[in-house]
Design a protein around this motif. Structure first.
Motif, short mmCIF file in Angstrom:
data_model
loop_
_atom_site.label_atom_id
_atom_site.label_comp_id
_atom_site.label_asym_id
_atom_site.label_seq_id
_atom_site.Cartn_x
_atom_site.Cartn_y
_atom_site.Cartn_z
N ALA A 189 67.21 95.57 -75.80
CA ALA A 189 66.84 96.88 -75.24
C ALA A 189 65.95 96.74 -74.02
O ALA A 189 65.89 97.65 -73.19
N TYR A 190 65.24 95.60 -73.90
CA TYR A 190 64.32 95.38 -72.78
C TYR A 190 64.63 94.02 -72.15
O TYR A 190 63.86 93.06 -72.32
N PRO A 191 65.74 93.90 -71.45
CA PRO A 191 66.14 92.60 -70.87
C PRO A 191 65.11 92.08 -69.89
O PRO A 191 64.56 92.83 -69.08
N GLY A 192 64.86 90.78 -69.98
CA GLY A 192 63.91 90.13 -69.07
C GLY A 192 62.46 90.29 -69.46
O GLY A 192 61.58 89.72 -68.81
N GLU A 193 62.18 91.02 -70.52
CA GLU A 193 60.79 91.23 -70.95
C GLU A 193 60.50 90.44 -72.22
O GLU A 193 61.27 90.48 -73.17
N GLN A 194 59.39 89.74 -72.21
CA GLN A 194 58.99 88.95 -73.37
C GLN A 194 57.77 89.58 -74.04
O GLN A 194 56.85 90.04 -73.37
N GLU A 223 52.46 99.48 -75.56
CA GLU A 223 53.20 100.67 -75.16
C GLU A 223 54.11 101.21 -76.26
O GLU A 223 54.84 102.19 -76.05
N LYS A 224 54.07 100.59 -77.44
CA LYS A 224 54.85 101.04 -78.59
C LYS A 224 56.35 101.09 -78.28
O LYS A 224 57.05 102.05 -78.62
N LEU A 225 56.85 100.05 -77.63
CA LEU A 225 58.27 99.99 -77.30
C LEU A 225 59.13 99.50 -78.46
O LEU A 225 60.30 99.83 -78.57
N MET A 230 64.96 96.95 -85.05
CA MET A 230 65.39 96.15 -83.90
C MET A 230 65.63 94.71 -84.32
O MET A 230 65.05 94.22 -85.30
N PHE A 231 66.47 94.03 -83.53
CA PHE A 231 66.91 92.67 -83.88
C PHE A 231 66.61 91.74 -82.71
O PHE A 231 67.46 91.55 -81.84
#
Length: 315
Positions: A189-194, A223-225, A230-231
């Motif tokens: 859901a958040y590509p490129g973010e670790q 930020e409660k993302l 989620m997987f």
């Protein structure tokens, strides 16, 4: 007629034999296949040259450098809420009213369902079901009109302030992971973010079927993302070595259990160097003993090199 054909066939056979002999002589003398590799694109050129009667092998080298190495375990995880509350009805009966769905936010003492405990010939007042805590609805187990009882939860509430990534690690890795071990997670859901985090829970037992141990990882998510269900793909960092002498893993050869590399001196002479390996991560290997920083190590062509051989260094 047949007698006339026999001498003719004999002459043809003799001509064919003579042609084959001439072709063999041409191949032996001229060798038309000598430059075939140059005519065929993509074919590797020979790395062996002859100079003054001696064979010289062309090799690629790379200087020994210092770097940080960090071993890791890759796994998949599942985001769960560690603080959940299952809400049970106080009486058995028919669910006469329910006004809640997954994702709804309930406050303490908020009414969300009613149960009619009436039976044939017996009428009772409906029982109201209220939320015992503030939370988010994670699951709704019954629909309107269903028969319910105190043994089955109507809904599940989550606090969503203490999410955890559950990961199952193989038995061979359990000695490398402990409370406080660092980890990172990535979500589609958040590509490129670790998201970084640490191991905060270790199961005291192993799963007898899969031979894995469940661990819990708490991630930093101001930020409660991150949401339950989620997987993520998880990397758990186990061992770390800083400022280590490092070589390419492909440059290492073995003589039995003895690891060694070929180094090239200023005279372009290749020499065998026995080494002691430490941590190995992906294509890099730590050398604990046997090499110094700046030493030129053969990284291509090393399988053809012999100790004391002359080499030509190429890019």
């Amino acid at each position: 007629m047949s007698n006339q054909q026999k001498p003719k066939k004999s002459r043809i056979g003799l001509i064919i034999i003579l042609i084959l002999i001439v072709a063999a002589i041409v191949v032996a003398v001229i060798n038309p296949f000598e430059n075939l590799s140059q005519l065929l694109p993509g074919q590797a050129e020979s790395t062996i040259e002859v100079e003054d009667g001696a064979s010289i092998l062309s090799v690629s080298v790379h200087p020994v450098e210092r770097d940080d190495l960090r071993s890791y375990i890759k796994a998949n995880g599942n985001v769960v809420d560690t603080k959940t509350v299952d809400v049970y009805p106080e009486v058995a009966g028919k669910l006469s009213f329910i006004d809640v769905q997954v994702g709804d936010i309930l406050t303490v003492d908020q009414e969300f369902a009613r149960i009619d405990p009436s039976r044939p010939g017996m009428n009772f007042r409906e029982t109201v079901v209220k939320s015992p805590v503030d939370g988010t609805v994670l699951a709704v187990n019954f629909a309107y009109g269903a028969s319910v009882s105190p043994q089955a939860a109507l809904i599940r509430l989550g606090m969503l302030d203490s999410l955890e990534v559950e990961v199952a690690i193989a038995e061979r890795h359990i000695g490398q992971v402990g409370i406080g071990t660092e980890a990172t997670a990535e979500f589609k859901a958040y590509p490129g973010e670790q998201f970084s985090g640490t191991v905060t829970r270790l199961s005291p037992v192993l799963d007898p079927v899969t031979r894995t141990r469940e661990i819990g990882i708490t991630l930093d998510d101001p930020e409660k993302l991150i949401k339950p269900g989620m997987f993520p793909s998880v990397i758990i960092y186990t061992e770390k070595v800083e400022d280590a002498i490092v070589v390419e893993r492909s440059s290492i050869l073995y003589d039995g259990n003895q690891a060694y590399v070929y180094v090239v001196d200023e005279s372009n002479i290749a020499k065998r160097n026995d080494i002691t390996l430490g941590l190995v991560v992906d294509e890099k290997a730590e050398v604990v003993e046997g090499l110094a920083t700046g030493t030129m190590v053969v990284v291509q062509g090393q399988t053809l090199v012999t100790d004391g051989a002359s080499v030509r260094i190429v890019d």
